[in-house]
Design a protein around this motif. Sequence first.
Motif, PDB file in Angstrom:
ATOM      1  N   PHE A   1       0.829  -1.206   0.000  1.00  0.00           N
ATOM      2  CA  PHE A   1       0.000   0.000   0.000  1.00  0.00           C
ATOM      3  C   PHE A   1       0.869   1.263   0.000  1.00  0.00           C
ATOM      4  CE2 PHE A   1      -2.424   3.320   2.139  1.00  0.00           C
ATOM      5  CZ  PHE A   1      -3.515   3.354   1.293  1.00  0.00           C
TER       6      PHE A   1
ATOM      7  N   LYS B   1       2.475   1.820  -3.255  1.00  0.00           N
ATOM      8  CA  LYS B   1       1.455   2.206  -4.223  1.00  0.00           C
ATOM      9  C   LYS B   1       1.122   3.690  -4.111  1.00  0.00           C
ATOM     10  CE  LYS B   1      -2.235  -0.571  -6.104  1.00  0.00           C
ATOM     11  NZ  LYS B   1      -3.396  -1.360  -5.756  1.00  0.00           N
TER      12      LYS B   1
ATOM     13  N   ARG C   1       1.507  11.474 -10.138  1.00  0.00           N
ATOM     14  CA  ARG C   1       0.687  12.682 -10.200  1.00  0.00           C
ATOM     15  C   ARG C   1       1.541  13.927 -10.228  1.00  0.00           C
ATOM     16  NH1 ARG C   1      -3.469  11.552  -5.795  1.00  0.00           N
ATOM     17  NH2 ARG C   1      -2.730  13.560  -5.099  1.00  0.00           N
TER      18      ARG C   1
ATOM     19  N   SER D   1       3.142  14.399 -13.660  1.00  0.00           N
ATOM     20  CA  SER D   1       2.285  14.931 -14.711  1.00  0.00           C
ATOM     21  C   SER D   1       2.103  16.434 -14.538  1.00  0.00           C
ATOM     22  CB  SER D   1       0.939  14.223 -14.714  1.00  0.00           C
ATOM     23  OG  SER D   1       0.313  14.405 -13.479  1.00  0.00           O
ATOM     24  N   ARG D   2       2.082  16.898 -13.274  1.00  0.00           N
ATOM     25  CA  ARG D   2       1.963  18.342 -13.056  1.00  0.00           C
ATOM     26  C   ARG D   2       3.190  19.075 -13.532  1.00  0.00           C
ATOM     27  NH1 ARG D   2      -0.442  17.596  -7.372  1.00  0.00           N
ATOM     28  NH2 ARG D   2      -2.507  16.979  -8.055  1.00  0.00           N
TER      29      ARG D   2
ATOM     30  N   VAL E   1       3.074  19.274 -17.207  1.00  0.00           N
ATOM     31  CA  VAL E   1       2.136  20.295 -17.682  1.00  0.00           C
ATOM     32  C   VAL E   1       2.768  21.674 -17.625  1.00  0.00           C
ATOM     33  CG1 VAL E   1       0.048  21.534 -17.028  1.00  0.00           C
ATOM     34  CG2 VAL E   1      -0.005  19.060 -17.215  1.00  0.00           C
TER      35      VAL E   1
ATOM     36  N   VAL F   1      -1.664  25.493 -12.024  1.00  0.00           N
ATOM     37  CA  VAL F   1      -0.836  24.469 -11.390  1.00  0.00           C
ATOM     38  C   VAL F   1      -0.552  24.842  -9.938  1.00  0.00           C
ATOM     39  CG1 VAL F   1       1.391  23.306 -11.469  1.00  0.00           C
ATOM     40  CG2 VAL F   1       0.153  23.733 -13.574  1.00  0.00           C
TER      41      VAL F   1
ATOM     42  N   ILE G   1      -2.341  27.109  -7.978  1.00  0.00           N
ATOM     43  CA  ILE G   1      -3.561  27.253  -7.174  1.00  0.00           C
ATOM     44  C   ILE G   1      -3.940  25.921  -6.529  1.00  0.00           C
ATOM     45  CG2 ILE G   1      -6.071  27.554  -7.349  1.00  0.00           C
ATOM     46  CD1 ILE G   1      -5.557  29.870  -9.192  1.00  0.00           C
ATOM     47  N   GLU G   2      -3.776  24.837  -7.295  1.00  0.00           N
ATOM     48  CA  GLU G   2      -4.171  23.537  -6.756  1.00  0.00           C
ATOM     49  C   GLU G   2      -3.296  23.103  -5.588  1.00  0.00           C
ATOM     50  OE1 GLU G   2      -2.782  19.881  -8.706  1.00  0.00           O
ATOM     51  OE2 GLU G   2      -2.456  21.187 -10.409  1.00  0.00           O
TER      52      GLU G   2
ATOM     53  N   GLU H   1     -12.296  25.307   1.733  1.00  0.00           N
ATOM     54  CA  GLU H   1     -12.618  26.528   0.957  1.00  0.00           C
ATOM     55  C   GLU H   1     -11.736  27.694   1.380  1.00  0.00           C
ATOM     56  OE1 GLU H   1     -14.500  27.605  -1.781  1.00  0.00           O
ATOM     57  OE2 GLU H   1     -13.981  25.502  -1.898  1.00  0.00           O
TER      58      GLU H   1
ATOM     59  N   LYS I   1     -10.976  28.879 -10.781  1.00  0.00           N
ATOM     60  CA  LYS I   1     -10.288  27.981 -11.719  1.00  0.00           C
ATOM     61  C   LYS I   1     -10.985  27.984 -13.065  1.00  0.00           C
ATOM     62  CE  LYS I   1      -8.662  24.898  -8.221  1.00  0.00           C
ATOM     63  NZ  LYS I   1      -9.145  23.700  -7.564  1.00  0.00           N
TER      64      LYS I   1
ATOM     65  N   ASN J   1      -3.363  21.574 -22.602  1.00  0.00           N
ATOM     66  CA  ASN J   1      -2.488  21.455 -21.444  1.00  0.00           C
ATOM     67  C   ASN J   1      -3.217  21.863 -20.169  1.00  0.00           C
ATOM     68  OD1 ASN J   1      -0.196  21.103 -19.984  1.00  0.00           O
ATOM     69  ND2 ASN J   1       0.813  22.967 -20.687  1.00  0.00           N
TER      70      ASN J   1
ATOM     71  N   THR K   1      -5.976  19.443 -19.222  1.00  0.00           N
ATOM     72  CA  THR K   1      -5.391  18.279 -18.563  1.00  0.00           C
ATOM     73  C   THR K   1      -5.093  18.594 -17.103  1.00  0.00           C
ATOM     74  OG1 THR K   1      -4.338  17.791 -20.652  1.00  0.00           O
ATOM     75  CG2 THR K   1      -3.592  16.528 -18.768  1.00  0.00           C
ATOM     76  N   ALA K   2      -4.436  19.736 -16.891  1.00  0.00           N
ATOM     77  CA  ALA K   2      -4.062  20.125 -15.534  1.00  0.00           C
ATOM     78  C   ALA K   2      -5.296  20.210 -14.644  1.00  0.00           C
ATOM     79  CB  ALA K   2      -3.344  21.470 -15.565  1.00  0.00           C
TER      80      ALA K   2
ATOM     81  N   ILE L   1      -6.757  16.654 -13.881  1.00  0.00           N
ATOM     82  CA  ILE L   1      -5.909  15.829 -13.025  1.00  0.00           C
ATOM     83  C   ILE L   1      -6.065  16.224 -11.563  1.00  0.00           C
ATOM     84  CG2 ILE L   1      -3.497  15.439 -12.361  1.00  0.00           C
ATOM     85  CD1 ILE L   1      -2.824  15.434 -15.316  1.00  0.00           C
ATOM     86  N   GLU L   2      -6.102  17.547 -11.312  1.00  0.00           N
ATOM     87  CA  GLU L   2      -6.127  18.001  -9.926  1.00  0.00           C
ATOM     88  C   GLU L   2      -7.432  17.638  -9.227  1.00  0.00           C
ATOM     89  OE1 GLU L   2      -7.328  22.147  -9.016  1.00  0.00           O
ATOM     90  OE2 GLU L   2      -6.461  22.446 -10.999  1.00  0.00           O
TER      91      GLU L   2
ATOM     92  N   MET M   1      -6.936   8.388 -16.840  1.00  0.00           N
ATOM     93  CA  MET M   1      -6.512   8.278 -15.457  1.00  0.00           C
ATOM     94  C   MET M   1      -7.713   7.984 -14.548  1.00  0.00           C
ATOM     95  SD  MET M   1      -5.042  11.236 -13.106  1.00  0.00           S
ATOM     96  CE  MET M   1      -6.705  11.541 -12.569  1.00  0.00           C
TER      97      MET M   1
ATOM     98  N   ASP N   1      -7.620   4.837  -2.945  1.00  0.00           N
ATOM     99  CA  ASP N   1      -6.313   5.497  -3.005  1.00  0.00           C
ATOM    100  C   ASP N   1      -6.475   6.992  -2.884  1.00  0.00           C
ATOM    101  OD1 ASP N   1      -5.511   3.034  -3.510  1.00  0.00           O
ATOM    102  OD2 ASP N   1      -4.700   3.392  -5.528  1.00  0.00           O
TER     103      ASP N   1
END
Lengths: 380, 428
Positions: free
Chosen positions: A8, A11, A19, A22-23, A26, A279, A281-282, A380, B16, B322, B325-326, B329-330, B415, B423
């Motif tokens: 686990f 994983k 993840r 991929s960010r 991007v 990217v 903000i998240e 929030e 967003k 792009n 996608t971003a 994903i988030e 994904m 998970d």
Amino acid sequence: MLNKNRLFITKTLLSSLIRRRSRILVALLGTAIGATVLFGMVTLCYDIPRQMGKAFRSYGANIIFMPAGSHATIDLNLVNAATDLIPSTQRIGVTPFRYLAVRSNVVPYTLVGTDFQQITKTSPYWLIEGQFPSQDNEIMIGIDVANYAHLSIGDIMPIAGKSRQNDNFDQIFKIVGIVKTGKTEDSFIFVNFTKLESLLQEQNQAEVIELSISAPKEELQNYIAKVKLNFPSIEPHLIKWVTQSETQVLGKLSSLLYLVTSVVLILTMICVATTMMTVVIERRKEIGLKKALGAENRRIAKEFLAESLFLGFIGGLIGSLFGLLFAQVISREVFGSSIVFEFYLIPFTILISMLVTVVACLMPVKQAVEVEPALVLRGE
Amino acid sequence: MFGKMLLRVLTRQKKKSLLIVLTVALGVSLATSMLNVMFDVGDKVNQELKAYGANLNIVPKGASFVSDMYQIDDNNQATPSQFIQEDELVKIKMIFWAYNIVDFAPYLSVTANIDDKPVKIVGTWFDKHLIIPTGDEIDTGMLAMKSWWQIDGSKMVDDNLHGAMMGETLAKKLNLKIGDEFTIVAPKTQQIITLTVNNIFHSGGIEDSEIYVSLPIAQKLADKVGLVERIEVSALTTPENELARRAAQDPNSLSRNEWDVWYCTAYISSIAYQLEEVMPSVRVKAIMQVAESEGAILQKTQLLMILLTILSLVCSALAISNLVTANVIERSAEIGLLKALGASNSAVAMLIICEILIIGFIGGVIGYFIGVGFAQIIGYTVFGSTIEPKILIIPLVGLMVLFITLLGSVPALRMMIFLKPIDVLHGR
């Protein structure tokens, strides 16, 4: 049990890594696109007006030399010395012309001696059926002559005239080409310059010299002033019809390119910035967690700064390479020649893309650090 | 339920969503403006290239080139033997490609004496108002075609039968200034005409030692009322291709179909052919220096713009997809929750796609209008005229947005399918 637990952990670690990857991808892709556009467009903007100027040389000569004062001809050695003043990269072609009144079957014509190899450079618009004369007994005639005398390629034409020493000559020539320009050339007969010299029994003299020079109007005017000063027996003229219109149209085309470039650049840069912002903000939660764990605002900002600098650098580097590639492709496709690019543009591109990523990153980070960590962590 | 969820996603994630709308709008505006400019650049540059003046020369059919060349022989008098009727000139605007004829001007030259010295006097239309039998009215003349001439003095008009435009070199030789009077003696009739210098011009060519007057004066001097010697025509043309070259050699060598295509395309050769059709007694010569170069420059500019447009399309596509996608994903946590609550893959996919499409649509509409605006700015600053927004671009851009946003959400959807709710919900 233990085995399952370990599985686990690996994983979750792996999925987090994926993840995260991929960010980064991007963000990197975003900056690379921006840098590609920046580098490519700036390089094109820099080089295309020059290349377009070359394309405009298809309008033919922009300067002519004529004999000054009462002289009938100019010494070609002087002409060579005068044309050597122009850098060879700007000198497209230099074509001498020599005229002689002749008769063929009692009809008067003008026989023109010229250098055909240079004609293809100074006057690429000549429409030629057949080919240029290569041998001394070959001629090319204007379309009007061909229509008037009902002559075609392969026919022979007797030409009679007088040399400078008043010796009569009468020779037979073979027509190998017919030229059509829509102007006075249509009524001339053309022969190799050296052949006309031998008919005239006079060497190294020309009546008119056409020059095609790839340079803006001001440079041409400077050049003319220089020739006037150093070579009093040459009277240089700017062909205003060609230069004026070229300046006008080329100016418009350049400003079109500049405007398009700035529009594309502004929009792409904003696009890159918004991507970076999304990217970041998240990652508000991450910032909140760090703050909750006691990290200072400055420290968090520094972390993001370092990250964005790194992204901007790598993106700028990749973008420069692709930008060069793309500028090269456009230059090859459109103008058939390689692009000339400045090396300092590479650090410039990297710097700008770093600047854009830093600004785009720090704006949301600044907002995030000012918010209470508890609020961020709650959602929030 | 679905609609509610969709609405909630859109309103809750305002910031967003706004960023995505902004990016899509920017990308679309880039694509729209580039496409608009690209489709119009050919016409615009073609118009600009008219600065080079006439590309067609109309001469009388029988005009003997020998007399043209040796005009000095005959007692210093240029006496072309053939002429074109002035009445025939309106026919130029009545051919199939009449709208492509930008400008034309007739010329009649005569050698007259000023102070017993021969001077070439050229009669022409400066900016004549013409009424065409088809009902159209146009202004045409030499002034519009000689954009490179530097002209001093007030604008010459055709009704001015006492004024003249004098070349710089000649004015210096005769020591005349604007407003001065001079007398000309007609060679044949010995008639004396007094004219005023209205303009002094610099052309950089042989015209600098000539005098330009209104056509009726030259006709009176030459004793050729109602006749002109040659006509210069400036026409918008399509760059030559293989077909046009073959047609220029011999129009009869074409097959029926090829002939139709050639006749209905604005090649310089087909315009010349049509002019010869309406004016049977003339020969129309294409001035290759202008015609060929125009084609070359036009093609280069168009190709450049096409390549730049493709580049900006690719860039905006990449940027948009792009970002999409971003964004997807988030949101894995949210998706994980949905799945844990029992939502099927297809339902979640539906939600994501609908949301992206709505955002894309809003961004696309905003972007389209911004893009049209940008195109107008470019059109006005560079060419001083509007760029016609092409309707074709709307579906083109629409398809682009649809395709790009869908493509951008593909990695996210993939994904999502393999996402295990446990998970994601567990955190990291």
